[in-house]
Design an enzyme around this catalytic site. Structure first.
Site: not given
Length: 388
Positions: A156, A277, A279
Site C-alpha cells: 500500500q 473503500s 477507509h
C-alpha cells in the site's frame, strides 16, 4: 449433526488448501465469531491502541453503517442442489488463492502483537491469500519479504509531497517481490478521529515506522495528524496515477473509490484494479457504506479490472453478498487486528478460517459451489417476485 464446513483434510465435502484446523486445540478454539475475537482484543489491548484500531471519524456513523448495511441485504436460500463440494478458490492477477478474502492494509500492527506484520504475513502465506502491507508499517518490507521467501503480497502506498520518497518506496517494494501496488487516494487530509486526539495518539516506545527508517521519516512523536499533514500530498490528482504507472511495471489498484464517476476516471487513467473503500469509516463521516455503493461501481467497471470491497465484513454471509453485488474479492482489516491481538499468527488464521468456513456454508445454502457462479440472483429482491 457435525458441521461439514470445517476446513480440514478429513472433510471430503470441501475443497480447500487451508489446514489450520489440524493444529492442536488451544484457547482460540473457544471463539466462534469475529465479534467474540473483537471483545477479547478489546480486553487485551491498551486503550490507546484499541481506540486507534477501533474508532472512526466524527460521530462514527459511517463506521457503524459499514457493518449495519449488510444486515439489510437478504439472501435467497435454494433447495435440492448438489452442494457436496463447495470450493472457495479464486484467482486475481494470475495468482491462485484459496479464498476471495484478502487482508487489507492496516498500520502499526506491532501494537497488536509482538511480531505484528510478520504474524499477519505468515498467516496469509499459510492460508494462501494476499496481504497488503501498509506504508505505516512497524515491520520493514525486507523482513516481510524474507518471511515469505520473496512473495509478501501487495504494498500500500501514499503519494508523498516529496515524490522521490514515493518512488524509492515503489522501487524498493518491487525489487523484493511485492506483486502489486495499492494506491490510497482518500486521504488528502486525515479524518477527524476524536479518540486519537483525546488519547494524544503516538506509537508506543520502542516502535517506529520501519519502512521509513532509511529515509529518516519514521518519527511519529508529533502525532499521526501532524505526520500525515507533513508527509502526504493533498494536491494529488489523477495525473499522479499516470506518473506512478510510468515508474513501475507492477499492477496498481486504486483504493478509496466511493463514487461511480471516480471509478470511471480510475479506469481512464490506467488503474489495474479498484478497491471500494471509505477507509473503514475513518475519513468522511456520513458517507455511504461500501456495500451500498458497490453495485453502482460494479456497473461502471463491468469486469474490466478486479473489483474489491473493503469495509464492514464480519461474517461469511457478508463476503457472499459483496461477491453477489459484483466484487471479485473482499478485504478485511479490523477482524485481522482482533485476531492478531488475541492470538498472533494463529489468531489471524482463526479469523480467516472462521470467515471462509462461513462463506462456504452460505454458498452451500444458496445453492452455489464455486466462486465464479456467484451472482445477484441470490440477493432477495421483492420486486422480482411481487407479480408471482
Amino acid at each position: 449433526m457435525e458441521n461439514q464446513f470445517k476446513n480440514n483434510n478429513n472433510s471430503s465435502s470441501i475443497e480447500t488448501s487451508n489446514q489450520f484446523s489440524n493444529k492442536k486445540t488451544n484457547r482460540l478454539d473457544s471463539f466462534v465469531s469475529v465479534s467474540e475475537l473483537h471483545e477479547e482484543a478489546k480486553r487485551l489491548l491498551p486503550k490507546m491502541a484499541y481506540d486507534y484500531y477501533a474508532s472512526g471519524s466524527n460521530d462514527q456513523i459511517t463506521l457503524a453503517e459499514n457493518e449495519n448495511a449488510f444486515s439489510r441485504i437478504k439472501l435467497v436460500p435454494r433447495s435440492l442442489v448438489d452442494v457436496s463440494k463447495v470450493n472457495t478458490k479464486t484467482r486475481i492477477f494470475g495468482r491462485d488463492i484459496s479464498t476471495p478474502i484478502l487482508i487489507a492494509p492496516w498500520a502499526m500492527q506491532r501494537m497488536a502483537s509482538q511480531r505484528g506484520e510478520l504474524d499477519t504475513v505468515e498467516a496469509s502465506k499459510e492460508f494462501n491469500t494476499i496481504m497488503t502491507l501498509s506504508s505505516l508499517s512497524t515491520t520493514s518490507v525486507e523482513d516481510l519479504s524474507s518471511a515469505t521467501n520473496g512473495n509478501p503480497g501487495w504494498f500500500q502506498l501514499y503519494v508523498f509531497k516529496d515524490r522521490k520518497v514515493s518512488e524509492e518506496l515503489v522501487k524498493r517494494a518491487e525489487s523484493i517481490g511485492y506483486s502489486a501496488l495499492v494506491l490510497t487516494v482518500d486521504t488528502p487530509f486525515l479524518g477527524k478521529r476524536t479518540a486519537d486526539f483525546k488519547n494524544s495518539f503516538k506509537l508506543p516506545n520502542g516502535l517506529s515506522l520501519k519502512i521509513f527508517e532509511k529515509l529518516m521519516l519514521s518519527n511519529l512523536d508529533g502525532g499521526l495528524n501532524q505526520y500525515i499533514a507533513t508527509m502526504i500530498d493533498p494536491s494529488l490528482t489523477w495525473n499522479d496515477l499516470k506518473w506512478l504507472k510510468s515508474i513501475t511495471k507492477l499492477p496498481i489498484l486504486v483504493k478509496g473509490i466511493m463514487c461511480p464517476k471516480d471509478a470511471e476516471l480510475a479506469l481512464q487513467y490506467g488503474a489495474d484494479g479498484i478497491i471500494v473503500s471509505n477507509h473503514g469509516g475513518r475519513q468522511l463521516d456520513t458517507c455511504p457504506s461500501t456495500i451500498e455503493v458497490l453495485p453502482y461501481i460494479s456497473k461502471v467497471v463491468r469486469g474490466r479490472v478486479p473489483l474489491i470491497l473493503d469495509g464492514g465484513i464480519r461474517r461469511g454471509t457478508d463476503v457472499l453478498k459483496a461477491l453477489a453485488f459484483g466484487a471479485n474479492a473482499v478485504c478485511i482489516g479490523r477482524p485481522i487486528i482482533w485476531g492478531l491481538s488475541t492470538g498472533g499468527k494463529d489468531g489471524v488464521l482463526k479469523v480467516l478460517n472462521l470467515l471462509n468456513s462461513e462463506l462456504q456454508l452460505a454458498m452451500a445454502l444458496t445453492g452455489i459451489t464455486n466462486i465464479s457462479d456467484i451472482n445477484n440472483s441470490i440477493i432477495w429482491d421483492q420486486n422480482k417476485y411481487i407479480k408471482l
